[in-house]
Write a protein that holds these residues in place. Structure first.
Motif, PDB file in Angstrom:
ATOM      1  N   LEU A 342       5.007  62.678  -0.446  1.00  0.00           N
ATOM      2  CA  LEU A 342       4.906  61.597   0.328  1.00  0.00           C
ATOM      3  C   LEU A 342       4.666  60.310  -0.633  1.00  0.00           C
ATOM      4  N   GLN A 343       4.482  60.582  -2.035  1.00  0.00           N
ATOM      5  CA  GLN A 343       4.669  59.467  -2.844  1.00  0.00           C
ATOM      6  C   GLN A 343       6.077  59.178  -3.303  1.00  0.00           C
ATOM      7  N   ILE A 344       6.846  60.124  -3.618  1.00  0.00           N
ATOM      8  CA  ILE A 344       8.232  60.153  -3.705  1.00  0.00           C
ATOM      9  C   ILE A 344       8.907  59.524  -2.681  1.00  0.00           C
ATOM     10  N   THR A 345       8.597  59.741  -1.315  1.00  0.00           N
ATOM     11  CA  THR A 345       9.163  59.409  -0.187  1.00  0.00           C
ATOM     12  C   THR A 345       8.942  57.877  -0.192  1.00  0.00           C
ATOM     13  N   ALA A 346       7.699  57.251  -0.583  1.00  0.00           N
ATOM     14  CA  ALA A 346       7.187  55.985  -0.207  1.00  0.00           C
ATOM     15  C   ALA A 346       8.028  55.159  -1.199  1.00  0.00           C
ATOM     16  N   THR A 347       8.296  55.552  -2.319  1.00  0.00           N
ATOM     17  CA  THR A 347       9.316  54.825  -3.428  1.00  0.00           C
ATOM     18  C   THR A 347      10.569  54.498  -2.660  1.00  0.00           C
ATOM     19  N   ALA A 348      11.316  55.524  -2.363  1.00  0.00           N
ATOM     20  CA  ALA A 348      12.654  55.579  -1.699  1.00  0.00           C
ATOM     21  C   ALA A 348      12.353  54.644  -0.194  1.00  0.00           C
TER      22      ALA A 348
END
Length: 464
Positions: A342-348
């Motif tokens: 979820l954190q990786i996705t939030a950056t994208a």
């Protein structure tokens, strides 16, 4: 905090004067995540006109079910950031669309699918668990119970006369899709049953959750691969399956499993544990694929800008990221794995919010590209808001006045129960005018294939 109405339009106009920039997101800073959630939630709510004169509170033009999804977005934002800006709009809209206490309002009942009604039930259950103060004639808990009662006690919902059970997609026999039993309708009722069980501790809800799960395991879910068929058809004895990788199918069941695992012990918990961790691993691998750096990805929509059939698909990532966030809270053993993606996705996603349009910083839909994909709208704003809101989880510490997870009736929940809610509503037994597709959540299948007859084992892309 932002204000709706005239000020919204003025602010939107001001934003359009400046070049749109990606949302600046620093996941190590609480205020940065709050700011991203604030901006995208405001962007989503700027599409809402139900609080204006002459408009129906809670209704989104041509997209009735999406009103519930918008209110879910606003409630997640409130819970995780503490900003109650939109709570009154949520309370008024949730109550206004309640019908006779079961989300079968007369002005929409002629084209209601069980999945549409199911999403409103999930919204009411969320308001219950987050302790949104009850408002008007019906309590939030009673509205969730009303949806449960109408879907489990009528053949227009759970239908024992064909295939041994299962929830039909549509509620009327003249509807395109009435002969289908689809994953999202069953997943939502399964989830709602599990949540009602955890909240009330009433065994009838546990029994129904198990009943729905066992039927779904036989007809929709492969419990070896955890592949979920999108739909089966009663005209083929539910033996021939339509496939389509739609993440909200998986995550709707996963959320229910998390609640059951959280609230059970011993041999009963072991049953839910096997399914929970099996489906969680499959969901994370398929919808947060390594080939895209573990960024959330919707296979039936993201790669096909000209073939992503309707706006419903653009909500799937929001459903999935928010339900995964709650799963991380309810099941600590999954916390690190879920929060990582979820954190990786939030950056994208933040990098994809560079589009012009209503409110500025419009978010695209295909986040794996880490850039705006020229597909703005209310739906991508909702999905981005859901994602940013659950990324607040690492910064929230439970206190005597604030509980991180969903409440129950024994841990501070105050909504009033009515186990018989909706039982006297006969609105979905009346034949009304033919439907259009605009207001339906939609099953992830091409229903015309069923009408024409189709070959066993055929897979197809998502279409309402």
């Amino acid at each position: 905090m932002r204000v709706l109405g005239t000020l919204t339009g003025l602010l939107a106009g001001t934003r359009l004067l400046a070049p749109a920039q990606a949302i600046e997101l620093d996941l190590s800073r609480e205020e940065s995540i709050k700011s991203a959630a604030e901006l995208t939630t405001w962007g989503a709510m700027s599409y809402y006109s139900g609080n204006e004169s002459g408009h129906s509170p809670g209704a989104i033009a041509n997209k009735w079910y999406e009103g519930s999804v918008l209110f879910l977005c606003a409630m997640y934002y409130w819970h995780f950031t503490g900003d109650s800006t939109y709570n009154q709009e949520v309370r008024v809209g949730l109550e206004h669309q309640a019908g006779d206490g079961d989300y079968l309002p007369g002005n929409f009942s002629q084209y209601l699918g069980n999945d549409d009604q199911g999403f409103w039930g999930i919204a009411a259950m969320t308001a219950t668990e987050l302790n949104l103060p009850d408002y008007g004639q019906y309590s939030w808990l009673s509205l969730a119970q009303g949806v449960f009662n109408t879907q489990t006690r009528r053949n227009s919902g759970w239908d024992d006369t064909t295939c041994g059970g299962g929830v039909r997609w549509q509620q009327f026999n003249y509807m395109s899709g009435y002969t289908l039993k689809n994953a999202i309708s069953n997943g939502l009722l399964f989830q709602l049953s599990a949540r009602l069980y955890r909240y009330t501790n009433d065994e009838q809800y546990a029994q129904w959750a198990e009943k729905i799960w066992d039927w779904s395991n036989e007809y929709l879910i492969d419990n070896q691969t955890w592949v979920i068929a999108d739909s089966v058809t009663t005209t083929q004895e539910c033996k021939v399956k339509g496939y389509g990788d739609n993440s909200y199918n998986d995550s709707s069941f996963l959320m229910g499993l998390a609640y059951l695992y959280n609230h059970t012990t011993g041999a009963t918990q072991a049953k839910w544990e096997q399914a929970l961790f099996g489906l969680a691993n499959k969901t994370l691998q398929l919808y947060f694929p390594a080939k895209y750096g573990n960024i959330e990805f919707e296979p039936t929509c993201d790669p096909y800008p000209n073939q992503c059939f309707d706006s419903n698909n653009m909500l799937f990532k929001g459903h999935t990221s928010s339900w995964l966030g709650w799963t991380a809270i309810l099941v600590p053993d999954l916390y690190e794995q879920i929060m990582h993606v979820l954190q990786i996705t939030a950056t994208a996603a933040a990098a994809a919010c560079t589009g012009p349009g209503q409110g500025g910083n419009q978010c695209g839909s295909a986040w794996y590209q880490s850039k705006f994909d020229k597909r703005p709208g209310m739906e991508p704003q909702i999905s981005a808001s859901d994602l940013f809101s659950v990324n607040m989880i690492p910064f929230i510490q439970p206190t005597a006045k604030k509980v991180l997870g969903p409440l129950t009736s024994s841990t501070g929940g105050t909504s009033t129960s009515n186990p018989n809610a909706g039982m006297n509503d006969n609105s979905n037994e009346v034949l009304l005018a033919p439907i259009t597709t605009g207001d339906r959540a939609g099953a992830g299948i091409l229903t015309a294939i069923f009408v024409a007859g189709w070959v066993g084992g055929l897979s197809w892309m998502f279409m309402e």
